[in-house]
Design an enzyme around this catalytic site. Structure first.
Site, short mmCIF file in Angstrom:
data_model
loop_
_atom_site.label_atom_id
_atom_site.label_comp_id
_atom_site.label_asym_id
_atom_site.label_seq_id
_atom_site.Cartn_x
_atom_site.Cartn_y
_atom_site.Cartn_z
N LEU A 27 -18.14 -3.54 -31.30
CA LEU A 27 -18.60 -3.97 -30.10
C LEU A 27 -17.65 -4.40 -28.96
O LEU A 27 -16.92 -5.30 -29.78
CB LEU A 27 -19.91 -4.76 -30.18
CG LEU A 27 -21.27 -4.01 -30.90
CD1 LEU A 27 -22.06 -5.02 -31.43
CD2 LEU A 27 -21.74 -2.90 -29.87
N HIS A 50 -21.45 -8.94 -43.94
CA HIS A 50 -20.14 -8.10 -44.36
C HIS A 50 -19.96 -8.34 -46.10
O HIS A 50 -20.34 -9.35 -46.43
CB HIS A 50 -18.89 -8.89 -43.92
CG HIS A 50 -17.66 -8.27 -44.05
ND1 HIS A 50 -17.13 -7.07 -43.69
CD2 HIS A 50 -16.50 -8.65 -45.04
CE1 HIS A 50 -16.09 -6.72 -44.10
NE2 HIS A 50 -15.73 -7.42 -44.98
N GLU A 78 -13.28 -11.15 -32.51
CA GLU A 78 -12.48 -10.64 -33.52
C GLU A 78 -13.33 -9.98 -34.76
O GLU A 78 -14.00 -10.93 -35.28
CB GLU A 78 -11.44 -11.64 -34.06
CG GLU A 78 -10.24 -11.22 -34.44
CD GLU A 78 -9.21 -12.29 -35.20
OE1 GLU A 78 -8.86 -11.91 -36.27
OE2 GLU A 78 -9.19 -13.29 -34.55
N ASP A 82 -15.24 -9.39 -37.95
CA ASP A 82 -15.13 -10.04 -39.32
C ASP A 82 -14.54 -11.53 -39.50
O ASP A 82 -14.29 -11.74 -40.39
CB ASP A 82 -14.81 -9.17 -40.54
CG ASP A 82 -15.24 -7.67 -40.64
OD1 ASP A 82 -16.41 -7.71 -40.10
OD2 ASP A 82 -14.69 -6.93 -41.20
C1 GRF Z 1 -23.50 -3.28 -46.38
O1 GRF Z 1 -22.54 -3.29 -47.67
C2 GRF Z 1 -22.90 -4.15 -45.60
O2 GRF Z 1 -22.51 -5.33 -45.97
C3 GRF Z 1 -21.96 -3.27 -44.58
O3 GRF Z 1 -22.28 -1.94 -44.74
C4 GRF Z 1 -23.01 -1.84 -45.76
C5 GRF Z 1 -24.39 -1.23 -45.17
O4 GRF Z 1 -25.33 -0.88 -46.23
N1 GRF Z 1 -21.69 -3.91 -43.58
P1 GRF Z 1 -26.81 -0.64 -45.90
O5 GRF Z 1 -26.64 0.67 -44.54
O6 GRF Z 1 -27.40 -1.80 -45.22
O7 GRF Z 1 -27.58 -0.11 -47.04
#
Ligand code: GRF
Length: 216
Positions: free
Chosen positions: A94, A110, A144, A146
């Site tokens: 975004l 994350h 930035e 993550d």
């Molecule tokens: C998860 O591991 C999340 O941490 C990452 O993308 C993945 C998404 O998994 N950002 P889901 O679609 O929620 O099953």
């Protein structure tokens, strides 16, 4: 008043599912009123459908510029009077304008213990690096990628023979615990973003914002 929350997804939607389950509790400070996917037919949309939550697809491929996609997204969120956005496997970056507008009301999950392993191929890199502990982080989104301040983190052990898939599955289980927990904290204003840092109000006990592997 429960905070009107939108969840943004691109794929499988298992975190969306865990958030839907949490929000269906009798007492929970957030209500998921909209699920948006930038990918048509994302499997995760089925979770919204099953729960009777309105969904929209805003396909990024239909916009030439990132800002135009962001504006379309923003317009829908404003229209629906959204107070809080959860990114849950949302695979679009975004723009700064969007992030600034939603600052403090935009959170992401994350699958690593940030600031380690930002970006993609997270579990593969964790296994390759030989770390003994990985985990996951729910954080405020800042421009930035993550890099925003953590709200809740879970530590997850990495076994010596772990494959990428085994680690991913173990971390995902922890994700499903901490995302609802973080959403609750943000929605009931126990935490807030101030000067680029997470400020913890009512939550003083470490156990509230860290899940330790020893605790199961
Ligand atoms: C998860 O591991 C999340 O941490 C990452 O993308 C993945 C998404 O998994 N950002 P889901 O679609 O929620 O099953």
């Amino acid at each position: 008043m429960r905070i009107r929350t939108a969840v943004l997804i691109s794929g499988r939607g298992s975190n969306l599912k865990s958030l839907i389950t949490a929000c269906s509790a009798e007492v929970f400070p957030a209500e998921i009123v909209l699920v948006i996917s930038n990918v048509p037919n994302a499997p995760g949309l089925n979770h919204a459908r099953a729960a009777g939550i309105p969904q929209q697809v805003i396909a990024h491929t239909e916009f030439q510029r990132r800002e135009d996609f962001d504006s379309a997204l923003d317009a829908v969120l404003q229209e629906e009077k959204i107070g809080l956005i959860c990114l849950a496997g949302f695979m679009r970056i975004l723009g700064d304008g969007f992030v600034a507008r939603w600052q403090g009301r935009l959170i992401n999950i994350h699958p690593s213990l940030l600031p380690s392993f930002r970006g993609t191929r997270v579990h593969e890199r964790a296994v390759e690096s030989g770390v003994r502990i990985s985990g996951c982080t729910v954080h405020y989104v800042t421009p930035e990628m993550d890099s925003g301040p953590a709200i809740v983190q879970a530590a997850v052990p990495v076994g010596p023979d772990d494959t990428t898939e085994a680690l991913a599955a173990r971390v995902l289980e922890a994700e499903h615990k901490i995302y609802p927990q973080a959403l609750k904290m943000v929605a009931d204003r126990s935490v807030r973003l101030e000067n680029g840092k997470t400020v913890f109000g009512a939550y003083r006990c470490a156990g509230e914002f860290l899940i330790n592997p020893a605790e199961g």
